[in-house]
Write a protein that holds these residues in place. Structure first.
Motif, PDB file in Angstrom:
ATOM      1  N   LEU A  19      19.650  -2.878 -31.398  1.00  0.00           N
ATOM      2  CA  LEU A  19      20.663  -3.898 -31.137  1.00  0.00           C
ATOM      3  C   LEU A  19      20.028  -5.275 -31.019  1.00  0.00           C
ATOM      4  O   LEU A  19      20.557  -6.265 -31.524  1.00  0.00           O
ATOM      5  CB  LEU A  19      21.420  -3.562 -29.852  1.00  0.00           C
ATOM      6  CG  LEU A  19      22.386  -2.387 -29.964  1.00  0.00           C
ATOM      7  CD1 LEU A  19      22.900  -2.026 -28.588  1.00  0.00           C
ATOM      8  CD2 LEU A  19      23.528  -2.721 -30.895  1.00  0.00           C
ATOM      9  N   GLU A  20      18.902  -5.319 -30.323  1.00  0.00           N
ATOM     10  CA  GLU A  20      18.240  -6.603 -30.149  1.00  0.00           C
ATOM     11  C   GLU A  20      17.826  -7.194 -31.498  1.00  0.00           C
ATOM     12  O   GLU A  20      17.709  -8.396 -31.663  1.00  0.00           O
ATOM     13  CB  GLU A  20      17.008  -6.436 -29.258  1.00  0.00           C
ATOM     14  CG  GLU A  20      17.372  -6.157 -27.803  1.00  0.00           C
ATOM     15  CD  GLU A  20      16.155  -5.829 -26.980  1.00  0.00           C
ATOM     16  OE1 GLU A  20      15.053  -5.792 -27.565  1.00  0.00           O
ATOM     17  OE2 GLU A  20      16.294  -5.616 -25.769  1.00  0.00           O
ATOM     18  N   ASP A  70      26.653  -9.914 -20.854  1.00  0.00           N
ATOM     19  CA  ASP A  70      26.009 -10.266 -22.106  1.00  0.00           C
ATOM     20  C   ASP A  70      25.762  -9.071 -23.012  1.00  0.00           C
ATOM     21  O   ASP A  70      25.169  -9.229 -24.082  1.00  0.00           O
ATOM     22  CB  ASP A  70      24.668 -10.965 -21.830  1.00  0.00           C
ATOM     23  CG  ASP A  70      24.857 -12.315 -21.158  1.00  0.00           C
ATOM     24  OD1 ASP A  70      25.972 -12.857 -21.256  1.00  0.00           O
ATOM     25  OD2 ASP A  70      23.905 -12.802 -20.533  1.00  0.00           O
ATOM     26  N   LEU A  71      26.183  -7.868 -22.614  1.00  0.00           N
ATOM     27  CA  LEU A  71      25.982  -6.715 -23.474  1.00  0.00           C
ATOM     28  C   LEU A  71      26.694  -6.923 -24.807  1.00  0.00           C
ATOM     29  O   LEU A  71      27.875  -7.289 -24.834  1.00  0.00           O
ATOM     30  CB  LEU A  71      26.523  -5.443 -22.812  1.00  0.00           C
ATOM     31  CG  LEU A  71      25.708  -4.845 -21.681  1.00  0.00           C
ATOM     32  CD1 LEU A  71      26.437  -3.639 -21.105  1.00  0.00           C
ATOM     33  CD2 LEU A  71      24.328  -4.431 -22.164  1.00  0.00           C
ATOM     34  N   THR A  86      31.776  -0.554 -29.109  1.00  0.00           N
ATOM     35  CA  THR A  86      31.797  -0.279 -27.671  1.00  0.00           C
ATOM     36  C   THR A  86      31.302  -1.506 -26.932  1.00  0.00           C
ATOM     37  O   THR A  86      30.245  -2.046 -27.254  1.00  0.00           O
ATOM     38  CB  THR A  86      30.925   0.941 -27.338  1.00  0.00           C
ATOM     39  OG1 THR A  86      31.470   2.098 -27.980  1.00  0.00           O
ATOM     40  CG2 THR A  86      30.876   1.182 -25.838  1.00  0.00           C
ATOM     41  N   ARG A  87      32.052  -1.941 -25.930  1.00  0.00           N
ATOM     42  CA  ARG A  87      31.746  -3.176 -25.198  1.00  0.00           C
ATOM     43  C   ARG A  87      32.178  -3.031 -23.745  1.00  0.00           C
ATOM     44  O   ARG A  87      32.950  -2.122 -23.397  1.00  0.00           O
ATOM     45  CB  ARG A  87      32.497  -4.353 -25.833  1.00  0.00           C
ATOM     46  CG  ARG A  87      33.997  -4.156 -25.865  1.00  0.00           C
ATOM     47  CD  ARG A  87      34.745  -5.415 -26.232  1.00  0.00           C
ATOM     48  NE  ARG A  87      36.178  -5.184 -26.394  1.00  0.00           N
ATOM     49  CZ  ARG A  87      37.042  -5.046 -25.406  1.00  0.00           C
ATOM     50  NH1 ARG A  87      36.614  -5.111 -24.141  1.00  0.00           N
ATOM     51  NH2 ARG A  87      38.321  -4.852 -25.640  1.00  0.00           N
ATOM     52  N   PRO A  88      31.718  -3.944 -22.864  1.00  0.00           N
ATOM     53  CA  PRO A  88      32.173  -3.917 -21.473  1.00  0.00           C
ATOM     54  C   PRO A  88      33.681  -4.150 -21.382  1.00  0.00           C
ATOM     55  O   PRO A  88      34.242  -4.959 -22.120  1.00  0.00           O
ATOM     56  CB  PRO A  88      31.395  -5.072 -20.830  1.00  0.00           C
ATOM     57  CG  PRO A  88      30.170  -5.214 -21.665  1.00  0.00           C
ATOM     58  CD  PRO A  88      30.629  -4.925 -23.066  1.00  0.00           C
ATOM     59  N   GLY A 134      29.882  -1.135 -10.628  1.00  0.00           N
ATOM     60  CA  GLY A 134      29.388  -0.341 -11.740  1.00  0.00           C
ATOM     61  C   GLY A 134      29.728  -0.957 -13.080  1.00  0.00           C
ATOM     62  O   GLY A 134      29.980  -2.159 -13.189  1.00  0.00           O
ATOM     63  N   LEU A 135      29.749  -0.122 -14.100  1.00  0.00           N
ATOM     64  CA  LEU A 135      29.969  -0.586 -15.464  1.00  0.00           C
ATOM     65  C   LEU A 135      30.988   0.312 -16.149  1.00  0.00           C
ATOM     66  O   LEU A 135      30.867   1.535 -16.128  1.00  0.00           O
ATOM     67  CB  LEU A 135      28.650  -0.540 -16.247  1.00  0.00           C
ATOM     68  CG  LEU A 135      28.701  -0.935 -17.729  1.00  0.00           C
ATOM     69  CD1 LEU A 135      29.123  -2.388 -17.891  1.00  0.00           C
ATOM     70  CD2 LEU A 135      27.343  -0.694 -18.381  1.00  0.00           C
ATOM     71  N   THR A 136      32.007  -0.311 -16.745  1.00  0.00           N
ATOM     72  CA  THR A 136      32.998   0.403 -17.539  1.00  0.00           C
ATOM     73  C   THR A 136      32.965  -0.138 -18.952  1.00  0.00           C
ATOM     74  O   THR A 136      32.940  -1.351 -19.159  1.00  0.00           O
ATOM     75  CB  THR A 136      34.410   0.249 -16.938  1.00  0.00           C
ATOM     76  OG1 THR A 136      34.463   0.931 -15.682  1.00  0.00           O
ATOM     77  CG2 THR A 136      35.468   0.842 -17.853  1.00  0.00           C
ATOM     78  N   LEU A 137      32.980   0.765 -19.929  1.00  0.00           N
ATOM     79  CA  LEU A 137      32.945   0.397 -21.337  1.00  0.00           C
ATOM     80  C   LEU A 137      34.194   0.903 -22.035  1.00  0.00           C
ATOM     81  O   LEU A 137      34.684   1.998 -21.735  1.00  0.00           O
ATOM     82  CB  LEU A 137      31.719   1.004 -22.025  1.00  0.00           C
ATOM     83  CG  LEU A 137      30.348   0.654 -21.452  1.00  0.00           C
ATOM     84  CD1 LEU A 137      29.277   1.525 -22.103  1.00  0.00           C
ATOM     85  CD2 LEU A 137      30.032  -0.822 -21.659  1.00  0.00           C
ATOM     86  N   VAL A 138      34.719   0.127 -22.973  1.00  0.00           N
ATOM     87  CA  VAL A 138      35.804   0.584 -23.830  1.00  0.00           C
ATOM     88  C   VAL A 138      35.274   0.689 -25.255  1.00  0.00           C
ATOM     89  O   VAL A 138      34.423  -0.098 -25.678  1.00  0.00           O
ATOM     90  CB  VAL A 138      37.028  -0.358 -23.794  1.00  0.00           C
ATOM     91  CG1 VAL A 138      37.682  -0.342 -22.423  1.00  0.00           C
ATOM     92  CG2 VAL A 138      36.647  -1.775 -24.185  1.00  0.00           C
ATOM     93  N   THR A 139      35.775   1.669 -25.977  1.00  0.00           N
ATOM     94  CA  THR A 139      35.421   1.853 -27.380  1.00  0.00           C
ATOM     95  C   THR A 139      36.677   1.677 -28.222  1.00  0.00           C
ATOM     96  O   THR A 139      37.719   2.284 -27.935  1.00  0.00           O
ATOM     97  CB  THR A 139      34.825   3.250 -27.616  1.00  0.00           C
ATOM     98  OG1 THR A 139      33.644   3.392 -26.825  1.00  0.00           O
ATOM     99  CG2 THR A 139      34.475   3.468 -29.085  1.00  0.00           C
ATOM    100  N   VAL A 140      36.588   0.852 -29.255  1.00  0.00           N
ATOM    101  CA  VAL A 140      37.736   0.539 -30.113  1.00  0.00           C
ATOM    102  C   VAL A 140      37.338   0.766 -31.568  1.00  0.00           C
ATOM    103  O   VAL A 140      36.163   0.658 -31.928  1.00  0.00           O
ATOM    104  CB  VAL A 140      38.202  -0.921 -29.917  1.00  0.00           C
ATOM    105  CG1 VAL A 140      38.561  -1.188 -28.457  1.00  0.00           C
ATOM    106  CG2 VAL A 140      37.141  -1.907 -30.391  1.00  0.00           C
TER     107      VAL A 140
END
Length: 242
Positions: A19-20, A70-71, A86-88, A134-140
């Protein structure tokens, strides 16, 4: 240049490096088991805002806001070449997330929550989106970013340095490797953007052989309770016993 990750255990660090470098993280079509990572835990969505204890506030640095904000959006290709991002998660995803819940079968929702619930309340969603907890991610889908097809959580628990993992994948997107890839990606994030996280816990039905296979593939220590639940713990840092 696209990078193909061929094993569940190797996904974390390699995916972030790709990704980087502006690469694409693609799911393996053969080595990853074809499973739907439907229900890891029922507890994280039931966290109440009132649980924000002094300990939780003290641990906010475990998930620095700058790191989670920044993810980048992560591109994942399913075995049938459907592209997802997939993002925050953000507050505005609330309606799309509940639309996804409505499309999930009773079996999928029960596996995730231990109950036949069809939606999250506004308060629950606000808690899940709170980066201090914490961290929650959604995938679209890449071609339909207003639709949510998967929801992934790595939430704080009452145990210091332990975070709880939970995943829900919409039924029509199951069986294509999306669930295993999301679990592997989150484990990689736990090792990078959440330095205070040393152990990931996950709960699933003891009869959910596919989910247990994913967890064992990530070197999880699995214990069976007296009931119908299996408890798994994945060590992601040094100094904590599983």
């Amino acid at each position: 240049m696209a990078r193909r990750i061929t094993g569940l255990v190797s996904v974390g660090a390699a995916a972030l490096v790709a990704l980087e470098r502006g690469g694409e993280w693609m799911m393996a079509s053969r080595t990853s088991p074809g499973v739907s990572c439907r229900g890891v835990s029922r507890r994280s969505a039931d966290v109440k805002v009132a649980r924000r204890s002094p300990l939780a506030r003290l641990q906010q640095a475990d998930f620095p806001a700058s790191a989670t904000l920044d993810l980048p959006s992560v591109r994942m290709a399913t075995r049938t070449d459907r592209i997802t991002l997939t993002r925050p998660a953000v507050a505005d995803d609330y309606e799309a997330v509940n639309e996804m819940h409505a499309k999930c079968s009773l079996e999928s929702r029960y596996a995730r929550y231990g109950a036949a619930r069809r939606s999250l309340s506004h308060r629950e969603w606000a808690t899940l989106c709170d980066r201090a907890l914490g961290l929650t991610l959604v995938t679209v889908p890449a071609d339909n970013p207003s639709r949510v097809v998967a929801l992934t959580h790595l939430m704080r628990t009452s145990e210091l340095h332990v975070r709880e993992l939970a995943v829900l994948v919409e039924d029509s997107w199951q069986g294509e490797g999306l669930g295993p890839a999301l679990v592997s990606y989150v484990v990689g994030l736990a090792r990078t953007v959440a330095p205070g996280c040393r152990v990931i816990s996950a709960s699933t039905g003891r009869s959910n052989a596919r989910m247990l296979s994913i967890l064992r593939g990530l070197d999880a220590a699995v214990k069976y309770t007296a009931g119908a639940t299996a408890e798994a713990r994945i060590r992601v840092g040094d100094g904590i016993r599983r």
